[in-house]
Design a protein around this motif. Structure first.
Motif, PDB file in Angstrom:
ATOM      1  N   LEU A   3     -37.423  62.990 -52.505  1.00 33.67           N
ATOM      2  CA  LEU A   3     -38.153  64.127 -52.300  1.00 33.67           C
ATOM      3  C   LEU A   3     -38.643  64.790 -53.599  1.00 33.67           C
ATOM      4  CD1 LEU A   3     -37.405  64.487 -48.610  1.00 33.67           C
ATOM      5  CD2 LEU A   3     -39.084  62.534 -49.683  1.00 33.67           C
ATOM      6  N   PRO A   4     -39.953  65.339 -53.892  1.00 32.02           N
ATOM      7  CA  PRO A   4     -40.163  66.121 -54.504  1.00 32.02           C
ATOM      8  C   PRO A   4     -39.845  67.711 -53.382  1.00 32.02           C
ATOM      9  CG  PRO A   4     -42.461  64.502 -54.279  1.00 32.02           C
ATOM     10  CD  PRO A   4     -41.232  63.965 -53.210  1.00 32.02           C
ATOM     11  N   PRO A   5     -39.207  68.160 -54.774  1.00 30.93           N
ATOM     12  CA  PRO A   5     -38.886  70.243 -54.105  1.00 30.93           C
ATOM     13  C   PRO A   5     -40.183  70.738 -53.026  1.00 30.93           C
ATOM     14  CG  PRO A   5     -38.916  70.028 -56.539  1.00 30.93           C
ATOM     15  CD  PRO A   5     -38.890  68.267 -55.909  1.00 30.93           C
ATOM     16  N   ASP A   6     -41.152  70.632 -54.109  1.00 29.28           N
ATOM     17  CA  ASP A   6     -42.288  71.491 -53.371  1.00 29.28           C
ATOM     18  C   ASP A   6     -42.764  70.940 -51.975  1.00 29.28           C
ATOM     19  OD1 ASP A   6     -45.391  71.333 -53.520  1.00 29.28           O
ATOM     20  OD2 ASP A   6     -44.384  73.290 -53.809  1.00 29.28           O
ATOM     21  N   PRO A   7     -42.624  71.116 -50.777  1.00 29.92           N
ATOM     22  CA  PRO A   7     -43.445  71.205 -49.228  1.00 29.92           C
ATOM     23  C   PRO A   7     -44.619  70.293 -49.587  1.00 29.92           C
ATOM     24  CG  PRO A   7     -41.933  73.194 -49.448  1.00 29.92           C
ATOM     25  CD  PRO A   7     -41.963  72.826 -50.847  1.00 29.92           C
ATOM     26  N   GLY A   8     -45.165  70.965 -50.416  1.00 29.08           N
ATOM     27  CA  GLY A   8     -46.712  70.983 -50.396  1.00 29.08           C
ATOM     28  C   GLY A   8     -46.756  69.413 -51.257  1.00 29.08           C
ATOM     29  N   ALA A   9     -46.526  69.029 -52.393  1.00 33.78           N
ATOM     30  CA  ALA A   9     -46.066  67.756 -53.170  1.00 33.78           C
ATOM     31  C   ALA A   9     -45.243  67.253 -52.249  1.00 33.78           C
ATOM     32  CB  ALA A   9     -45.359  68.254 -54.064  1.00 33.78           C
ATOM     33  N   ARG A  10     -44.900  67.565 -51.864  1.00 35.75           N
ATOM     34  CA  ARG A  10     -43.516  66.500 -50.353  1.00 35.75           C
ATOM     35  C   ARG A  10     -44.802  65.608 -49.374  1.00 35.75           C
ATOM     36  NH1 ARG A  10     -38.262  68.371 -47.932  1.00 35.75           N
ATOM     37  NH2 ARG A  10     -37.952  68.625 -50.458  1.00 35.75           N
ATOM     38  N   GLY A  11     -45.238  66.223 -49.115  1.00 40.17           N
ATOM     39  CA  GLY A  11     -46.448  65.812 -48.036  1.00 40.17           C
ATOM     40  C   GLY A  11     -46.959  64.720 -48.730  1.00 40.17           C
ATOM     41  N   ALA A  12     -47.435  65.601 -49.637  1.00 36.09           N
ATOM     42  CA  ALA A  12     -48.628  64.398 -50.386  1.00 36.09           C
ATOM     43  C   ALA A  12     -48.751  63.319 -51.365  1.00 36.09           C
ATOM     44  CB  ALA A  12     -49.224  64.838 -51.665  1.00 36.09           C
ATOM     45  N   PHE A  13     -46.726  63.091 -51.386  1.00 40.42           N
ATOM     46  CA  PHE A  13     -46.106  62.175 -51.777  1.00 40.42           C
ATOM     47  C   PHE A  13     -45.920  61.389 -51.028  1.00 40.42           C
ATOM     48  CE2 PHE A  13     -42.213  60.483 -53.110  1.00 40.42           C
ATOM     49  CZ  PHE A  13     -42.827  59.341 -53.739  1.00 40.42           C
ATOM     50  N   MET A  14     -45.452  61.820 -50.255  1.00 38.33           N
ATOM     51  CA  MET A  14     -45.369  60.874 -48.699  1.00 38.33           C
ATOM     52  C   MET A  14     -46.441  60.349 -47.984  1.00 38.33           C
ATOM     53  SD  MET A  14     -42.065  60.060 -48.702  1.00 38.33           S
ATOM     54  CE  MET A  14     -41.548  59.074 -47.486  1.00 38.33           C
ATOM     55  N   GLY A  15     -47.500  60.701 -47.909  1.00 37.85           N
ATOM     56  CA  GLY A  15     -49.198  60.751 -47.559  1.00 37.85           C
ATOM     57  C   GLY A  15     -49.147  59.687 -48.240  1.00 37.85           C
ATOM     58  N   THR A  16     -49.122  59.767 -49.435  1.00 34.95           N
ATOM     59  CA  THR A  16     -50.066  58.385 -50.868  1.00 34.95           C
ATOM     60  C   THR A  16     -48.552  56.962 -50.391  1.00 34.95           C
ATOM     61  OG1 THR A  16     -50.089  60.047 -51.903  1.00 34.95           O
ATOM     62  CG2 THR A  16     -50.163  57.981 -52.984  1.00 34.95           C
ATOM     63  N   VAL A  17     -48.018  56.662 -50.188  1.00 36.11           N
ATOM     64  CA  VAL A  17     -46.693  56.026 -50.028  1.00 36.11           C
ATOM     65  C   VAL A  17     -46.982  55.629 -48.530  1.00 36.11           C
ATOM     66  CG1 VAL A  17     -44.404  55.528 -49.359  1.00 36.11           C
ATOM     67  CG2 VAL A  17     -45.083  56.447 -50.834  1.00 36.11           C
ATOM     68  N   ALA A  18     -46.761  56.100 -47.549  1.00 36.55           N
ATOM     69  CA  ALA A  18     -46.893  56.345 -45.852  1.00 36.55           C
ATOM     70  C   ALA A  18     -49.407  55.299 -45.888  1.00 36.55           C
ATOM     71  CB  ALA A  18     -47.528  57.221 -44.752  1.00 36.55           C
ATOM     72  N   ASP A  19     -50.073  55.454 -46.533  1.00 34.21           N
ATOM     73  CA  ASP A  19     -51.576  55.463 -46.699  1.00 34.21           C
ATOM     74  C   ASP A  19     -51.369  53.909 -46.937  1.00 34.21           C
ATOM     75  OD1 ASP A  19     -54.482  55.777 -46.594  1.00 34.21           O
ATOM     76  OD2 ASP A  19     -54.226  55.358 -48.187  1.00 34.21           O
ATOM     77  N   TRP A  20     -50.533  53.823 -48.817  1.00 38.23           N
ATOM     78  CA  TRP A  20     -50.729  52.397 -48.826  1.00 38.23           C
ATOM     79  C   TRP A  20     -49.428  51.020 -47.624  1.00 38.23           C
ATOM     80  CZ3 TRP A  20     -52.118  49.544 -52.837  1.00 38.23           C
ATOM     81  CH2 TRP A  20     -51.376  48.112 -53.115  1.00 38.23           C
ATOM     82  N   LEU A  21     -48.405  51.910 -47.228  1.00 40.29           N
ATOM     83  CA  LEU A  21     -47.626  51.215 -46.056  1.00 40.29           C
ATOM     84  C   LEU A  21     -48.957  51.093 -44.727  1.00 40.29           C
ATOM     85  CD1 LEU A  21     -44.371  52.722 -46.057  1.00 40.29           C
ATOM     86  CD2 LEU A  21     -45.129  50.355 -47.131  1.00 40.29           C
ATOM     87  N   ARG A  22     -49.493  51.475 -44.635  1.00 41.27           N
ATOM     88  CA  ARG A  22     -50.626  51.677 -43.261  1.00 41.27           C
ATOM     89  C   ARG A  22     -51.993  50.254 -43.651  1.00 41.27           C
ATOM     90  NH1 ARG A  22     -50.343  57.291 -43.429  1.00 41.27           N
ATOM     91  NH2 ARG A  22     -49.697  58.222 -41.741  1.00 41.27           N
ATOM     92  N   THR A  23     -52.566  50.544 -45.140  1.00 40.31           N
ATOM     93  CA  THR A  23     -52.777  49.321 -45.394  1.00 40.31           C
ATOM     94  C   THR A  23     -52.482  47.924 -45.097  1.00 40.31           C
ATOM     95  OG1 THR A  23     -53.902  50.791 -46.504  1.00 40.31           O
ATOM     96  CG2 THR A  23     -54.386  48.798 -47.361  1.00 40.31           C
ATOM     97  N   GLY A  24     -51.263  47.745 -45.182  1.00 39.76           N
ATOM     98  CA  GLY A  24     -50.594  46.420 -45.022  1.00 39.76           C
ATOM     99  C   GLY A  24     -50.415  46.517 -44.360  1.00 39.76           C
ATOM    100  N   GLY A  25     -50.511  47.476 -42.744  1.00 45.50           N
ATOM    101  CA  GLY A  25     -50.090  46.706 -41.272  1.00 45.50           C
ATOM    102  C   GLY A  25     -48.724  47.363 -41.122  1.00 45.50           C
ATOM    103  N   VAL A  26     -47.784  47.548 -41.718  1.00 45.90           N
ATOM    104  CA  VAL A  26     -46.593  48.421 -41.511  1.00 45.90           C
ATOM    105  C   VAL A  26     -46.928  49.554 -40.212  1.00 45.90           C
ATOM    106  CG1 VAL A  26     -44.502  49.942 -42.216  1.00 45.90           C
ATOM    107  CG2 VAL A  26     -45.371  48.003 -43.798  1.00 45.90           C
TER     108      VAL A  26
END
Length: 295
Positions: free
Chosen positions: A233-256
């Motif tokens: 995980l990125p150490p900065d909370p803001g960067a952490r949320g943006a990072f995991m949000g990008t991952v989640a958006d990709w997975l949502r696109t694939g129907g996860v």
């Protein structure tokens, strides 16, 4: 009286039932087909490193009153240079399952397995719970009857070899921040799709996503699940949320719809973050079981 014998094709439905009872105790709703289970008895393509090392395989069942109440899949590894030193000439209970109310029959089954290893000349004997899903390995704490059985037969898990399985819905992860997505790279990883924040010299975060837990459609009950691996995980909370949000958006696109992860006890930060999102612990898994004493 329990009767131990080699697996027969006519046993396949009953063995699949008891295998799936163990799988669903780890992850709700998961199950494997009879064909998937049978194919693992002949070869295990999921173990692409260790499977070519196998010299001999055998599956035993224990029958009580004409009912199959347990099964054990055994492997013996070759004693040759291409095999990892710890596995050379060793035997392994790749997996063992039994109905919890059949402890005596299961003990006889494990005793028969140990005699098979002796006849094979195995110099070390290991045990695992390597059922054909990505979340069944080691001995999870939701299989206490198997842990008790192994302990009683002189097996012990490796010191510190403990992992925690966590799972959560895709809706628990943050929403993607488009303004931050340009800093996150998506590439082919070692097991799936890798997301990286920062370059190789200043990497702040990474995660690998395995979004086809069905293994090409052979595990249909795992559709909609994805695995997170190699999470930093990125150490900065803001960067952490943006990072995991990008991952989640990709997975949502694939129907996860759902995700799981295996974390070591030292992954405290990752554990606290995911549990803070509402992820639940599925199981505590002990790995590296080896027979170290004779009862």
């Amino acid at each position: 009286m329990p009767h131990i014998r080699p697996f027969r094709r006519s046993d396949r439905r009953q063995v699949t039932d008891v295998v799936n009872a163990h799988i669903s105790a780890v992850v709700p709703g998961w199950a494997v087909s009879t064909d998937t289970l049978i194919s693992q008895l002949e070869a295990d393509p999921g173990q692409y490193v260790a499977d070519p090392w196998v010299r001999t395989r055998e599956t035993l069942v224990v029958v009580v009153d004409s009912r199959v109440v347990g099964a054990a899949h055994l492997r013996c590894y070759r004693n040759s240079p291409e095999v990892e030193p710890d596995h050379r000439g060793s035997g392994e209970v790749a997996w063992m399952v039994c109905w919890p109310n059949q402890a005596d029959a299961a003990a006889e089954l494990l005793g028969a397995a140990l005699r098979v290893f002796e006849s094979w000349g195995a110099r070390r004997i290991f045990a695992d719970g390597d059922l054909p899903t990505p979340a069944t390995f080691g001995i999870p704490d939701c299989w206490p009857h198997l842990e008790e059985l192994l302990l009683g037969a002189g097996f012990r898990s490796a010191e510190g070899a403990v992992e925690l399985l966590l799972a959560g819905g895709i809706e628990t992860l943050p929403i993607a921040d488009d303004s931050a997505s340009e800093q996150i790279r998506r590439s082919v990883g070692e097991r799936g799709v890798r997301f990286t924040l920062g370059d190789s010299g200043t990497e702040q975060g990474r995660v690998e996503t395995i979004d086809d837990c069905t293994r090409g459609g052979t595990l249909l009950r795992l559709a909609g699940w994805a695995e997170l691996a190699d999470l930093k995980l990125p150490p900065d909370p803001g960067a952490r949320g943006a990072f995991m949000g990008t991952v989640a958006d990709w997975l949502r696109t694939g129907g996860v719809a759902n995700l799981f992860i295996a974390l070591g006890r030292g992954d405290v930060e990752e554990m606290e973050y995911l549990e803070g999102l509402g992820w639940r612990r599925l199981a505590t898994v002990r790995r590296g079981w080896e027979r170290t004493t004779r009862p």
